[in-house]
Every structure is written in structure tokens, then in C-alpha cells.
Design an enzyme around this catalytic site. Structure first.
Site, PDB file in Angstrom:
ATOM      1  N   SER A  95       0.738  -1.202   0.118  1.00  0.00           N
ATOM      2  CA  SER A  95      -0.145  -0.080  -0.069  1.00  0.00           C
ATOM      3  C   SER A  95       1.039   1.319  -0.041  1.00  0.00           C
ATOM      4  CB  SER A  95      -0.834   0.010   1.235  1.00  0.00           C
ATOM      5  OG  SER A  95      -1.889  -0.974   0.944  1.00  0.00           O
ATOM      6  N   LYS A 169      -7.286   1.097  -3.504  1.00  0.00           N
ATOM      7  CA  LYS A 169      -6.885   0.426  -2.002  1.00  0.00           C
ATOM      8  C   LYS A 169      -7.271   1.746  -1.082  1.00  0.00           C
ATOM      9  CE  LYS A 169      -5.386  -1.746   1.407  1.00  0.00           C
ATOM     10  NZ  LYS A 169      -4.116  -2.377   1.424  1.00  0.00           N
ATOM     11  N   LYS A 237      -1.199   5.477   8.363  1.00  0.00           N
ATOM     12  CA  LYS A 237      -0.513   5.664   7.147  1.00  0.00           C
ATOM     13  C   LYS A 237      -1.556   5.704   6.002  1.00  0.00           C
ATOM     14  CE  LYS A 237       0.921   2.470   4.321  1.00  0.00           C
ATOM     15  NZ  LYS A 237       1.334   1.149   3.894  1.00  0.00           N
TER      16      LYS A 237
END
Length: 298
Positions: A95, A169, A237
Site C-alpha cells: 500500500s 485501495k 498511514k
């Protein structure tokens, strides 16, 4: 055995079961990890373990990276460039930021190689079962090279050009992060207002409020089980990356900003707890209120 040779870089909580799935599907897989012992642990499953990134990718048709964040991916691409085969396809399943994925694509394309960003959702359980949601960004031709391979890991979808997988995502993580917080609020409200939160969860399942978050993480919250699947630090994050993508796209996401602040509130105390620990941050805002009576498991 398939003739396609795979290099898998990053044998962590997600990488290890994903590499095992590929081995079980009959692929030839060479694995690498900064901690070599984690790579060597897969020898029993049929993997070859490489001591360097260059050695891992030297004969690979497909390189898969599954790392913590974009800078680590960029570092490995730089280290591997000279050793990559002429038509190597790099598939980053980490990611990262959309901008990072686009930079990786440009770098590899400039050297005559290929790139797809293909982050996943489904956690460790999905990696073990081969049921991950795989969001791929790249060309149709490159996607065709790995579509069958992806089938060993889960359900793939090509969502657009390079960088689009990371956008998908981020959309996934925005929904996950926000829903985790609202499920925590609903369950704490149920208990504080005198209802049985477990029964309330059961009552609303199957209605419009039903979701995998309510099903799985709602139960985690009731059990106070915060042993990590997806970690708080990873969710935070992702929230930062979501807001960076929103800024680049010129849109305001007020709920995402609020969710980011909620995870910032617990990031120092519970960085490696499951992201359902959003409940703990909510309880901090409500002194004297605590869901359930069991001890916390982190």
C-alpha cells in the site's frame, strides 16, 4: 509446475501466506526478506531463498513486492534494476501513495520493464485462504500476464492505469477506517443507553447496517480482541495517503480528516494493535464508559 518464475520480496505477515499460496498453485518462487530467516522459513514449502534482492530477481519473469510503504518499495526497485530480466513485470502489492506508484511505473518503463500496482484487502485471513481483493493498476497487456497468478491469491480487478490500484485501495481503506469508528460508536452507545450491545449487533445484522466490519470487527470489539490483523499504524498511514490523494485531486474529505485524527489519538499508545482499537480511542473520549467486561488483548 508453471514455467513462470516469480520473485517474492517481503515475507511478512501478509507476504508469507501469499507466497505459500503461489507455491501451492505450482509456481516456482524465489523469496527474499531483509531478515533472511523469514525467507528461509519458506524452504519447507518449496521456495528458494535468496540472500540479496539482485539474486532474487535475476531470473524472474514476475517480481512481487509486499512491503510496509512506498520508500521501501522504491529502494528495492533501485537495488534490483540492473538485475531484472528484459521483460520483467514488477507487481507491487504494497500500500503506497498513488504518486509513488506512478513514479515506479515511470522508472521501470524507462528501463524497458513493466509495472503494475496491485494492493490488496482482506488481511491475513484472506491471504491464507486466497480470498484477497486485488486492485490492479496498469496496462491491459501487463494485467493479462498476471491475471491467472492473481487468481491463486484472490479476486483481481483491473481498475485503471498505473497508480489506479492504489486509488482503489485508498477508497477501500477510507471505508474501512470510517466504518470501524462508527461501529465502535454504535456499540458503545448501545451499552451506555442500557441495551445489550451484543444483542444490538445481532439485531441489526442483515439490515442496511450489515458489513464485514460489523460482522468481524464488531465481534472483536465486544471481545476486546485487538490482536493485530490490520494495524493502527498502517491504518493511519493509509489515512495520510488518502488525504494526500484528495489534495492532489482537488477534493475535500471531511470525514477522512476526522477518521485520521481518531487514529492519531491512539497511534502512540497502540501502534501495532488491530485497527479495531478505534474503540479504545472512543473510550478515552468517554471516561467511565467501557464496552464489555473482559481484559484487553493487544
Amino acid at each position: 509446475m508453471f514455467s513462470t518464475k516469480i520473485a517474492f520480496l517481503g515475507i511478512g505477515l501478509m507476504g508469507a501466506p501469499m507466497a505459500r499460496r503461489l507455491l501451492q498453485a505450482g509456481y516456482s518462487v524465489t523469496v527474499w526478506n531483509r531478515t533472511l530467516s523469514k525467507a528461509e522459513a519458506l524452504r519447507a514449502d518449496g521456495a528458494l531463498a535468496a540472500s540479496s534482492v539482485a539474486d532474487a530477481v535475476r531470473e524472474a519473469d514476475i517480481v512481487i513486492s509486499m512491503l510496509e510503504a512506498g520508500p521501501a518499495v522504491g529502494e528495492l526497485i533501485e537495488a534490483a534494476l540492473d538485475a531484472l530480466t528484459a521483460q520483467a513485470l514488477w507487481v507491487d502489492m504494497s500500500s503506497t501513495r498513488q504518486s509513488e506508484a506512478q513514479q515506479f511505473h515511470a522508472l521501470l518503463q524507462g528501463r524497458g520493464r513493466h509495472f503494475i500496482d496491485a494492493p490488496v484487502s482482506g488481511g491475513i485471513a484472506g491471504a491464507q485462504a486466497g480470498t484477497l481483493a486485488i486492485m490492479a493498476g496498469g496496462s491491459a497487456a501487463d494485467y493479462a500476464r498476471v491475471e491467472a497468478l492473481f487468481g491463486a491469491l484472490g479476486r483481481p480487478t483491473l481498475v485503471g492505469p498505473a497508480g489506479s490500484g492504489q486509488v482503489a485501495k485508498l477508497c477501500n481503506q477510507l471505508i474501512v477506517g470510517a466504518t470501524l469508528n462508527i461501529v465502535a460508536e454504535a456499540l458503545l452507545l448501545a451499552q451506555a443507553a442500557g441495551a445489550d450491545p451484543s444483542a444490538v449487533r445481532a439485531a441489526i445484522r442483515g439490515g442496511f447496517a450489515e458489513s464485514r466490519i460489523l460482522e468481524l470487527h464488531g465481534q472483536r470489539m465486544l471481545e476486546r480482541n485487538f490482536v493485530a490483523g490490520g494495524q493502527v499504524k498502517s491504518q493511519l498511514k493509509d489515512m495520510h495517503n488518502i488525504l494526500a490523494a484528495a489534495q492532489a485531486a482537488g477534493v475535500e474529505l471531511p470525514v477522512a480528516q476526522l477518521v485520521m485524527r481518531r487514529y492519531e489519538a491512539i497511534a502512540d499508545a497502540y501502534p501495532t494493535a488491530d485497527h479495531s482499537a478505534a474503540l479504545l480511542g472512543l473510550e478515552q473520549l468517554n471516561p467511565g464508559q467501557r464496552l464489555g467486561s473482559g481484559p484487553d488483548r493487544c
